[in-house]
Design an enzyme around this catalytic site. Structure first.
Site, PDB file in Angstrom:
ATOM      1  N   CYS B  36       0.846  -1.209   0.000  1.00 61.07           N
ATOM      2  CA  CYS B  36       0.000   0.000   0.000  1.00 61.07           C
ATOM      3  C   CYS B  36       0.873   1.249   0.000  1.00 61.07           C
ATOM      4  O   CYS B  36       0.362   2.362  -0.119  1.00 61.07           O
ATOM      5  CB  CYS B  36      -0.975   0.070   1.154  1.00 61.07           C
ATOM      6  SG  CYS B  36      -0.925  -1.188   2.363  1.00 61.07           S
ATOM      7  N   CYS B 105      -3.378   8.792   6.415  1.00 57.74           N
ATOM      8  CA  CYS B 105      -2.122   8.606   7.156  1.00 57.74           C
ATOM      9  C   CYS B 105      -2.360   8.781   8.657  1.00 57.74           C
ATOM     10  O   CYS B 105      -1.802   8.043   9.471  1.00 57.74           O
ATOM     11  CB  CYS B 105      -1.059   9.606   6.700  1.00 57.74           C
ATOM     12  SG  CYS B 105      -0.456   9.309   5.042  1.00 57.74           S
TER      13      CYS B 105
END
Lengths: 383, 126
Positions: B36, B105
């Protein structure tokens, strides 16, 4: 300090080009479609630009259609030819590494009932002629293969592909956007039916490009209403842009040979220093059959966007195929087509040089890159 | 595409906090993976119910490194129960905002923290 190594994204506008364009934003603003004298004077300039462009591309001016750029040219040509020639068939072939304005369009056409094949590339980043032969069908209308790729810079064997396409009775389009600054391209000698070009990739302005068409082949317009460009492309002329494109192409073609040599020397020095100074790097795609200004490098164990942002903080501007930097958070399909493993897809940087890139620029880049790679590796969990 | 990081995010990326690995940690957790494009490895030391030390390693982008810095700073010295209350919004706020596609994030940093605490509580029961 600013080192611009993102010339495949766009290039700096040439000073001479800017100077040639300015009068058309000032006193010579008349619409070239207007009948009054100012309009008709500009019409002569428009047609003169078209003649010069045709000459530099080694073709005739009746094949030049001005557009807003190469994305529009790609859309116009591929959709226009596929839709207008359904009596011939519904089959389209593109390579797996075409620009999104070809790739996504082909996917859209597929959804709309057209038959689309994606020609794969090998691990060098080049399509294979044998595989191409197998894809050609009786009802293949159009083949669209770029002359050189925008991410990895690899050059495709279009001469051979054109020949086979013609033998099959199909038409050929090539996206010349990245190649035009460095490759000697003659539209007529290549026997190219269609091509796309964008001015801002060779120090011209943004917002203007060319669709090379073949007036003998049916094509539907993308933009209708007004009838400019012989009904191929309506919309008021971007005359300043067209004059700029013409001037930029003239300069680019006249300097092509020396730019190619100069850029390649600097690029090769860059690669030599990279190999010497930075451990664990890999080149994506074949080095030999590649545009002289491109290097696409994998930095193992560290992430591409982090490298890019830190380089940018030092004034060095590059690009990455990393998922992290993409709006859709997907990795580059070009690098995937090249056969990179999943865990290799997010560690790649594209460096694209220009004729203005100096050896000193490269030294500065290497010095910083060395520190950046060392720092990012120091806290990477990948052993 | 808009990818404007705040100065604070860039500062945390270029000078991250709590970078590294704790030897003999009381808990450890890995979140994400190279596929990812983001991976964080956390290690933590707990004393008298409080997070005495917390460190991380990163294979990730600028915001991955910045958000992990903010998260670790926020929970260091806090009790486990206090740390559980930290939310990804707090991280985004602390950084003065994150580009839309980078908000994940901050979520990942919090998910990493949750996994770390879970590992600690599991070891505590043994």
């Amino acid at each position: 300090m600013k080192i611009y190594l993102d010339n495949a994204a766009t290039t700096k506008l040439d000073g001479q080009v800017r100077k040639a364009m300015l009068p058309f934003y000032k006193e010579k603003f008349a619409n070239p479609s207007s009948i009054h004298f100012s309009g008709q004077k500009n019409n002569l300039i428009l047609e003169d630009s078209r003649e010069k462009i045709a000459k530099n591309l080694d073709t005739t001016s009746d094949r030049i259609v001005f557009t807003s750029g190469a994305s529009e040219a790609n859309n116009f040509i591929i959709r226009g030819v596929m839709e207008a020639n359904q009596d011939k068939g519904k089959h389209l072939i593109i390579s797996a590494i075409e620009h999104p304005s070809v790739y996504d369009l082909a996917k859209d056409l597929k959804k709309r009932g057209f038959d689309v094949d994606f020609l794969p590339i090998n691990n060098k980043g080049i399509v294979e002629v044998d595989k191409f032969k197998k894809l050609l069908k009786k009802d293949t209308v159009l083949v669209s293969i770029m002359a050189a790729n925008n991410e990895i810079g690899t050059k495709q064997p279009i001469e051979e592909l054109i020949k086979l396409t013609k033998e099959n009775g199909s038409y050929f389009h090539s996206d010349l956007v990245q190649a035009i600054a460095y490759e000697d391209i003659s539209i007529d000698k290549l026997n190219l039916d269609f091509a796309s070009i964008s001015a801002h990739k060779f120090n011209g302005p943004t917002g203007v490009g060319i669709a090379i068409i073949n007036p003998k082949i049916k094509i539907n317009p993308l933009i209708i209403g007004g009838g400019q460009e012989g009904d191929y492309r309506s919309g008021t002329y971007n005359l300043a842009g067209i004059v700029g494109l013409s001037k930029a192409l003239e300069i680019s073609c006249s300097q092509r040979k020396e730019n190619r040599k100069k850029v390649k020397e600097v690029r090769d020095y860059f690669l030599k220093q990279l190999k010497k100074e930075i451990p664990d790097i890999k080149i994506n795609g074949c080095l030999k059959r590649r545009l002289p200004n491109n290097l696409n490098i994998r930095f193992e164990k560290i992430e591409g966007e982090a490298i890019l942002i830190e380089l940018s903080s030092k004034g060095i501007e590059v690009s990455t195929g990393s998922a992290c930097s993409a709006l859709n958070l997907k990795s580059s399909y070009v690098l995937m087509a090249l056969g990179l493993k999943d865990e290799e897809l997010n560690s790649n940087i594209r460096f694209t040089l220009s004729k203005d890139t100096s050896l000193a620029d490269i030294d500065y880049t290497i010095t910083n890159l060395k520190k950046i790679v060392k720092r990012l590796k120091s806290f990477s969990p990948i052993k | 595409m808009s990818l404007n990081y705040t100065k604070k995010t860039l500062d945390y990326f270029l000078k991250p906090k709590n970078i590294g690995e704790i030897k003999k940690p009381d808990a450890s957790a890995t979140i994400g993976n190279m596929v990812c494009g983001d991976q964080l490895n956390f290690t933590m030391k707990v004393e008298k119910g409080k997070i005495k030390n917390i460190k991380f390693l990163s294979f990730g982008c600028a915001s991955n490194i910045a958000t992990a810095s903010v998260m670790t700073q926020a929970v260091k010295g806090k009790t486990i129960e206090e740390a559980k209350k930290l939310d990804w919004h707090d991280i985004v706020k602390d950084l003065g905002g994150l580009p839309q596609q980078k908000v994940h994030c901050s979520v990942m940093a919090i998910d990493g923290l949750k996994k770390l605490i879970k590992d600690y509580e599991k070891k505590l029961k043994k």
